[in-house]
Scaffold this active site. Structure first.
Site, PDB file in Angstrom:
ATOM      1  CB  CYS A  74      26.107 -33.377  28.238  1.00 15.84           C
ATOM      2  SG  CYS A  74      26.253 -35.056  28.930  1.00 15.84           S
ATOM      3  CB  CYS A  78      31.223 -38.915  25.010  1.00 14.84           C
ATOM      4  SG  CYS A  78      29.933 -39.501  26.390  1.00 14.84           S
ATOM      5  CB  CYS A  81      29.822 -36.000  22.479  1.00 13.63           C
ATOM      6  SG  CYS A  81      28.134 -35.564  22.473  1.00 13.63           S
ATOM      7  CB  CYS A 118      15.321 -40.992  17.457  1.00 13.31           C
ATOM      8  SG  CYS A 118      15.059 -42.469  16.595  1.00 13.31           S
ATOM      9  CB  CYS A 150      13.687 -44.088  19.978  1.00 10.68           C
ATOM     10  SG  CYS A 150      15.463 -44.645  20.660  1.00 10.68           S
ATOM     11  NE  ARG A 282      17.403 -46.288  13.057  1.00 12.28           N
ATOM     12  CZ  ARG A 282      17.133 -47.110  14.233  1.00 12.28           C
ATOM     13  NH1 ARG A 282      17.797 -47.035  15.171  1.00 12.28           N
ATOM     14  NH2 ARG A 282      16.147 -47.666  13.890  1.00 12.28           N
TER      15      ARG A 282
HETATM   16  N1  SAM Z   1      23.524 -38.740  26.221  1.00 14.88           N
HETATM   17  C1  SAM Z   1      22.886 -40.065  25.635  1.00 14.88           C
HETATM   18  C2  SAM Z   1      23.706 -40.853  25.789  1.00 14.88           C
HETATM   19  O1  SAM Z   1      25.090 -40.783  25.623  1.00 14.88           O
HETATM   20  O2  SAM Z   1      23.389 -42.041  25.582  1.00 14.88           O
HETATM   21  C3  SAM Z   1      22.532 -39.672  24.523  1.00 14.88           C
HETATM   22  C4  SAM Z   1      22.919 -38.758  23.390  1.00 14.88           C
HETATM   23  S1  SAM Z   1      24.188 -39.540  22.499  1.00 14.88           S
HETATM   24  C5  SAM Z   1      24.597 -37.910  21.714  1.00 14.88           C
HETATM   25  C6  SAM Z   1      23.966 -40.712  21.559  1.00 14.88           C
HETATM   26  C7  SAM Z   1      24.784 -41.345  20.778  1.00 14.88           C
HETATM   27  O3  SAM Z   1      25.221 -40.493  19.470  1.00 14.88           O
HETATM   28  C8  SAM Z   1      26.188 -41.581  21.529  1.00 14.88           C
HETATM   29  O4  SAM Z   1      26.336 -42.740  22.252  1.00 14.88           O
HETATM   30  C9  SAM Z   1      27.156 -41.760  20.111  1.00 14.88           C
HETATM   31  O5  SAM Z   1      27.339 -43.181  19.694  1.00 14.88           O
HETATM   32  C10 SAM Z   1      26.640 -41.065  19.117  1.00 14.88           C
HETATM   33  N2  SAM Z   1      27.332 -39.801  18.838  1.00 14.88           N
HETATM   34  C11 SAM Z   1      27.567 -38.648  19.527  1.00 14.88           C
HETATM   35  N3  SAM Z   1      28.498 -37.967  18.862  1.00 14.88           N
HETATM   36  C12 SAM Z   1      29.026 -38.505  17.767  1.00 14.88           C
HETATM   37  C13 SAM Z   1      29.716 -38.218  16.630  1.00 14.88           C
HETATM   38  N4  SAM Z   1      30.504 -36.869  16.715  1.00 14.88           N
HETATM   39  N5  SAM Z   1      30.048 -38.910  15.664  1.00 14.88           N
HETATM   40  C14 SAM Z   1      29.268 -40.049  15.670  1.00 14.88           C
HETATM   41  N6  SAM Z   1      28.393 -40.605  16.588  1.00 14.88           N
HETATM   42  C15 SAM Z   1      28.129 -39.720  17.642  1.00 14.88           C
HETATM   43 FE1  SF4 Z   2      26.821 -36.495  26.995  1.00 14.71          FE
HETATM   44 FE2  SF4 Z   2      27.206 -36.622  24.374  1.00 14.71          FE
HETATM   45 FE3  SF4 Z   2      28.181 -38.277  26.159  1.00 14.71          FE
HETATM   46 FE4  SF4 Z   2      25.633 -38.452  25.367  1.00 14.71          FE
HETATM   47  S1  SF4 Z   2      27.400 -38.921  23.992  1.00 14.71           S
HETATM   48  S2  SF4 Z   2      26.490 -38.901  27.532  1.00 14.71           S
HETATM   49  S3  SF4 Z   2      25.104 -36.089  25.278  1.00 14.71           S
HETATM   50  S4  SF4 Z   2      28.496 -36.122  26.121  1.00 14.71           S
END
Ligand code: SAM
Ligand code: SF4
Ligand code: DTB
Length: 343
Positions: A74, A78, A81, A118, A150, A282
């Protein structure tokens, strides 16, 4: 799932008394929310449970299963992530799953008792083309199985939101993650405003909103309160609110974060419940670090959904057998698909 009761009153709406209307506010202040977060725990849980039962008389729990359709690589940064291309993590970029693979996984999830499916794409935003066409087909086929569908796939346009709505999408997940003030310490490739704009597009298209956040990223209590404030002052409230505890993955900038105190998660669930009485709260990432008892406290505090399945998107979740056992041991009432928000 025969040892767990199914929801006898799903589909019914409770009467809207003046008390119920008074609980539904969109003018919460940071001070009020901080005061709630800092209450003695048992007072907070009692208050949350009282509001919870008033708005959710059937007291049902929803099982939602996650599937990562497009994993890793991606472009966003973040910090939490493991799927960000900016970091060296154990997540390998994998081929995008086909419609058939996704529908087969949705059928398995349904057979195991989930009512919501989802699907995640590690994208900054949705682009037109074959992958989006496949997403629309996945949504439509998941809905044909009788499951709520979802999607979480980053930013989208009005036209894309409308096409997803037309395909039958039940909900779009797009988290605020943290407070507006802390946000740029966690993500710099997009803004809080971008996030809110996407949520607005989803809402306008008539898709329900799934929006929550994460604790354990080094934020202050005020940041937690501010995130809840922004969520609760959305009008209408998000229909579902995932509360995640950080899963600290090696290679991400947050890999060294200390695990949260599970009681902080209880507090977040309780305050989310008080502020957004009719939302599905949730209990999301981080459950593998919680005892059964901590999870039950979260349910007491008003959490009424979990991610169910051995994997979240890329990280571990409790075994399905363990979850089924826990739900059976507490006599949980499971939500039927498409029950109303107040059931
Ligand atoms: N890319 C999309 C987005 O950012 O909306 C969808 C996927 S993203 C993985 C969805 C959510 O998962 C993130 O906004 C975050 O809140 C949660 N998330 C991702 N990695 C995580 C982690 N290591 N621990 C807890 N929550 C996480
Ligand atoms: Fe990309 Fe992960 Fe951020 Fe979603 S949470 S936008 S998958 S880096
Ligand atoms: C949400 O708030 N949490 C889920 C879902 N919405 C998409 C994702 C959690 C991901 C945890 C890290 C992983 O498994 O990659």
């Amino acid at each position: 799932m025969s040892d767990i009761c199914s929801d006898p009153s799903s589909g019914s709406r409770s009467d809207f008394s003046s008390e119920i209307n008074a609980d539904l506010r969109h003018d919460w202040t940071t001070e009020e929310i901080l005061a709630l977060l800092q209450q003695p725990l048992l007072d907070l849980v009692f208050q949350a449970q009282t509001i919870h039962r008033r708005h959710n008389p059937s007291n049902s729990i929803q099982l939602a299963t996650l599937l990562s359709v497009k994993t890793g690589g991606c472009p966003e940064n973040c910090s939490y992530c493991p799927q960000s291309a900016h970091y060296e993590t154990p997540v390998e970029k994998q081929p995008t799953l086909s419609v058939e693979e996704v529908v087969a996984a949705a059928q398995r999830a349904k057979d195991l008792g989930a009512t919501r499916f989802c699907m995640g794409w590690a994208w900054r935003e949705i682009r037109e083309g074959a992958a989006f066409d496949a997403m629309l087909e996945m949504v439509s086929q998941v809905r044909s199985l009788g499951l709520e569908a979802c999607v979480t796939a980053g930013m989208l346009t009005d036209a894309q939101a409308e096409r997803l709505a037309a395909a039958g999408l039940s909900a779009y997940n797009h988290n605020l993650d943290t407070s507006p003030e802390f946000y740029d310490q966690i993500i710099s490739t997009r803004t809080y405003g971008d996030r809110l704009e996407t949520l607005d597009r989803v809402r306008k298209a008539g898709i329900t909103v799934c929006c929550g956040g994460i604790i354990g990223m080094g934020e202050s209590l005020t940041d937690r309160a501010r995130m809840l404030e922004v969520l609760a002052n959305l009008n209408p409230h998000p229909e579902s609110v995932p509360i995640n505890a950080l899963v600290a993955v090696s290679g991400t900038p947050l890999e060294e974060q200390k695990p949260i105190d599970p009681l902080d998660l209880v507090r977040m669930c309780a305050v989310a419940r008080i502020l957004m009485p009719q939302a599905r709260v949730r209990l999301s990432a981080g459950r593998t670090s919680l005892s059964r008892e901590a999870q039950v406290l979260c349910f007491m505090a008003g959490a009424n959904s979990i991610f169910y399945g051995e994997k979240l998107l890329t990280t571990a979740n409790p075994e399905q057998d363990a979850d089924r056992q826990l739900l059976a041991d507490i006599g949980a009432i499971l939500l039927e698909p498409f029950a109303t928000v107040s059931s």
